[in-house]
Design a protein around this motif. Structure first.
Motif, PDB file in Angstrom:
ATOM      1  N   ILE A  14       0.837  -1.204   0.000  1.00 37.26           N
ATOM      2  CA  ILE A  14       0.000   0.000   0.000  1.00 37.26           C
ATOM      3  C   ILE A  14       0.871   1.253   0.000  1.00 37.26           C
ATOM      4  N   LEU A  15       1.890   1.255   0.837  1.00 41.58           N
ATOM      5  CA  LEU A  15       2.727   2.449   0.963  1.00 41.58           C
ATOM      6  C   LEU A  15       3.580   2.712  -0.275  1.00 41.58           C
ATOM      7  N   ASP A  16       3.934   1.653  -1.025  1.00 40.57           N
ATOM      8  CA  ASP A  16       4.747   1.908  -2.219  1.00 40.57           C
ATOM      9  C   ASP A  16       3.895   2.156  -3.463  1.00 40.57           C
ATOM     10  N   GLY A  17       2.560   2.167  -3.285  1.00 44.97           N
ATOM     11  CA  GLY A  17       1.681   2.490  -4.389  1.00 44.97           C
ATOM     12  C   GLY A  17       1.226   1.320  -5.229  1.00 44.97           C
ATOM     13  N   SER A  18       1.632   0.100  -4.861  1.00 44.40           N
ATOM     14  CA  SER A  18       1.169  -1.070  -5.602  1.00 44.40           C
ATOM     15  C   SER A  18      -0.357  -1.180  -5.520  1.00 44.40           C
ATOM     16  N   TYR A  19      -0.888  -0.827  -4.361  1.00 46.90           N
ATOM     17  CA  TYR A  19      -2.331  -0.686  -4.180  1.00 46.90           C
ATOM     18  C   TYR A  19      -2.573   0.792  -3.883  1.00 46.90           C
ATOM     19  N   PRO A  20      -2.892   1.589  -4.890  1.00 45.89           N
ATOM     20  CA  PRO A  20      -2.993   3.043  -4.696  1.00 45.89           C
ATOM     21  C   PRO A  20      -4.205   3.467  -3.886  1.00 45.89           C
ATOM     22  N   ALA A  21      -4.173   4.708  -3.445  1.00 46.71           N
ATOM     23  CA  ALA A  21      -5.271   5.277  -2.661  1.00 46.71           C
ATOM     24  C   ALA A  21      -6.587   5.133  -3.415  1.00 46.71           C
ATOM     25  N   GLY A  22      -7.617   4.680  -2.702  1.00 48.56           N
ATOM     26  CA  GLY A  22      -8.931   4.538  -3.286  1.00 48.56           C
ATOM     27  C   GLY A  22      -9.208   3.189  -3.914  1.00 48.56           C
ATOM     28  N   SER A  23      -8.181   2.350  -4.088  1.00 43.98           N
ATOM     29  CA  SER A  23      -8.390   1.057  -4.732  1.00 43.98           C
ATOM     30  C   SER A  23      -9.063   0.078  -3.775  1.00 43.98           C
ATOM     31  N   ARG A  24      -9.946  -0.750  -4.329  1.00 46.33           N
ATOM     32  CA  ARG A  24     -10.633  -1.775  -3.546  1.00 46.33           C
ATOM     33  C   ARG A  24      -9.767  -3.026  -3.488  1.00 46.33           C
ATOM     34  N   LEU A  25      -9.768  -3.682  -2.346  1.00 44.31           N
ATOM     35  CA  LEU A  25      -8.982  -4.898  -2.159  1.00 44.31           C
ATOM     36  C   LEU A  25      -9.915  -6.071  -1.904  1.00 44.31           C
ATOM     37  N   ALA A  26      -9.628  -7.177  -2.567  1.00 45.66           N
ATOM     38  CA  ALA A  26     -10.402  -8.395  -2.374  1.00 45.66           C
ATOM     39  C   ALA A  26      -9.522  -9.437  -1.691  1.00 45.66           C
ATOM     40  N   GLU A  27     -10.098 -10.162  -0.760  1.00 42.87           N
ATOM     41  CA  GLU A  27      -9.341 -11.160  -0.014  1.00 42.87           C
ATOM     42  C   GLU A  27      -8.661 -12.165  -0.937  1.00 42.87           C
ATOM     43  N   VAL A  28      -9.414 -12.670  -1.922  1.00 40.12           N
ATOM     44  CA  VAL A  28      -8.878 -13.706  -2.802  1.00 40.12           C
ATOM     45  C   VAL A  28      -7.675 -13.188  -3.592  1.00 40.12           C
ATOM     46  N   GLU A  43      -7.417 -11.001   8.548  1.00 41.59           N
ATOM     47  CA  GLU A  43      -6.923 -10.394   9.783  1.00 41.59           C
ATOM     48  C   GLU A  43      -6.087  -9.146   9.483  1.00 41.59           C
ATOM     49  N   ALA A  44      -5.329  -9.200   8.390  1.00 41.55           N
ATOM     50  CA  ALA A  44      -4.536  -8.034   7.995  1.00 41.55           C
ATOM     51  C   ALA A  44      -5.447  -6.873   7.623  1.00 41.55           C
ATOM     52  N   PHE A  45      -6.545  -7.168   6.930  1.00 45.86           N
ATOM     53  CA  PHE A  45      -7.513  -6.128   6.596  1.00 45.86           C
ATOM     54  C   PHE A  45      -8.033  -5.453   7.868  1.00 45.86           C
ATOM     55  N   ARG A  46      -8.363  -6.256   8.858  1.00 44.99           N
ATOM     56  CA  ARG A  46      -8.887  -5.710  10.114  1.00 44.99           C
ATOM     57  C   ARG A  46      -7.847  -4.828  10.803  1.00 44.99           C
ATOM     58  N   ALA A  47      -6.606  -5.315  10.846  1.00 46.64           N
ATOM     59  CA  ALA A  47      -5.551  -4.560  11.525  1.00 46.64           C
ATOM     60  C   ALA A  47      -5.267  -3.242  10.818  1.00 46.64           C
ATOM     61  N   LEU A  48      -5.198  -3.280   9.489  1.00 43.65           N
ATOM     62  CA  LEU A  48      -4.876  -2.065   8.740  1.00 43.65           C
ATOM     63  C   LEU A  48      -6.056  -1.095   8.695  1.00 43.65           C
ATOM     64  N   THR A  49      -7.261  -1.624   8.850  1.00 43.13           N
ATOM     65  CA  THR A  49      -8.424  -0.735   8.998  1.00 43.13           C
ATOM     66  C   THR A  49      -8.348  -0.010  10.329  1.00 43.13           C
ATOM     67  N   THR A  56     -13.677   0.547   5.342  1.00 46.07           N
ATOM     68  CA  THR A  56     -14.693  -0.381   4.843  1.00 46.07           C
ATOM     69  C   THR A  56     -15.377   0.224   3.630  1.00 46.07           C
ATOM     70  N   ALA A  57     -15.695  -0.642   2.676  1.00 45.98           N
ATOM     71  CA  ALA A  57     -16.369  -0.217   1.451  1.00 45.98           C
ATOM     72  C   ALA A  57     -17.347  -1.308   1.060  1.00 45.98           C
ATOM     73  N   GLY A  58     -18.597  -1.158   1.504  1.00 50.73           N
ATOM     74  CA  GLY A  58     -19.577  -2.215   1.268  1.00 50.73           C
ATOM     75  C   GLY A  58     -19.185  -3.450   2.051  1.00 50.73           C
ATOM     76  N   ARG A  59     -19.021  -4.556   1.344  1.00 57.59           N
ATOM     77  CA  ARG A  59     -18.606  -5.788   1.999  1.00 57.59           C
ATOM     78  C   ARG A  59     -17.092  -5.970   1.988  1.00 57.59           C
ATOM     79  N   GLY A  60     -16.393  -5.045   1.350  1.00 59.56           N
ATOM     80  CA  GLY A  60     -14.949  -5.156   1.264  1.00 59.56           C
ATOM     81  C   GLY A  60     -14.230  -3.992   1.917  1.00 59.56           C
TER      82      GLY A  60
END
Length: 211
Positions: A14-28, A43-49, A56-60
């Motif tokens: 996330i910090l290096d921009g591989s997943y840029p600001a505003g992008s949605r992330l899926a567990e799979v 668990e990582a999603f929960r911690a970083l939230t 949170t964005a809907g169910r993701g």
């Protein structure tokens, strides 16, 4: 500790921009990228939230993207905290509790930061600049302030990475870093706090212009 390793690796992406600001992330998708099961990713999603990097964005979830006003608010808190840590560092220096090698390390970081940004190595410059500020905060020996600053720095870095460009204030940033370090080295808490606060607020103004 696969959960912690997954959290750390996802945070880096996330910090290096591989997943840029505003992008949605899926567990799979993230699980496949990191080569782990969905459980540590969840668990990582929960911690970083909880850390403020994801929301949170809907169910993701999605990577945080601060609007201009939100970014300004985060910067104001950062300015107050960095003023505090600079003040505490100067107080420790005045009391003879900082080793010369510690201050020399910060001065070297200032040199490396300036060289990287002046040469146009922007990603490296961002990393070194953050390392410089974190090292100053470490000199304060206040873990609560340091932990809070880490969270604020993460949010700012992600929200401003998209506007990263060749710097037009490299010399000013370097001069402000030197002023801050000189005040700490002189053991002047008031001057150190003022230098830190002004530097952060100037950076805020520059980042908002590029938003």
């Amino acid at each position: 500790m696969q959960t912690e390793s997954t959290r750390r690796r996802l945070r880096e992406l996330i910090l290096d921009g591989s997943y840029p600001a505003g992008s949605r992330l899926a567990e799979v998708e993230v699980a496949e990228t990191l080569g782990v099961s969905r459980t540590p990713v969840r668990e990582a999603f929960r911690a970083l939230t909880a850390d403020g990097l994801l929301s949170t964005a809907g169910r993701g979830v999605q990577v945080v993207r601060l609007a201009a006003e939100e970014l300004a608010q985060v910067y104001r808190v950062r300015a107050a905290l960095e003023a505090l840590t600079a003040e505490l560092a100067a107080e420790r220096q005045r009391a003879g509790r900082l080793a010369p090698a510690e201050l020399a390390d910060v001065a070297e970081l200032a040199d490396r930061t300036h060289r990287a940004t002046a040469d146009g190595r922007l990603t490296e410059g961002v990393r070194l600049n953050r390392e410089f500020h974190r090292r100053v905060a470490e000199l304060a020996a206040n873990p609560v302030a340091l932990h809070t600053l880490d969270r604020l720095w993460d949010q700012i870095q992600v929200s401003t990475l998209r506007s990263l460009r060749a710097p037009d204030r490299t010399d000013l940033v370097d001069a402000q870093h030197r002023e801050l370090l000189a005040a700490i080295t002189a053991g002047d808490p008031a001057a150190a706090a003022d230098a830190a606060r002004r530097h952060v607020l100037d950076t805020c103004a520059a980042d908002r212009l590029t938003d």
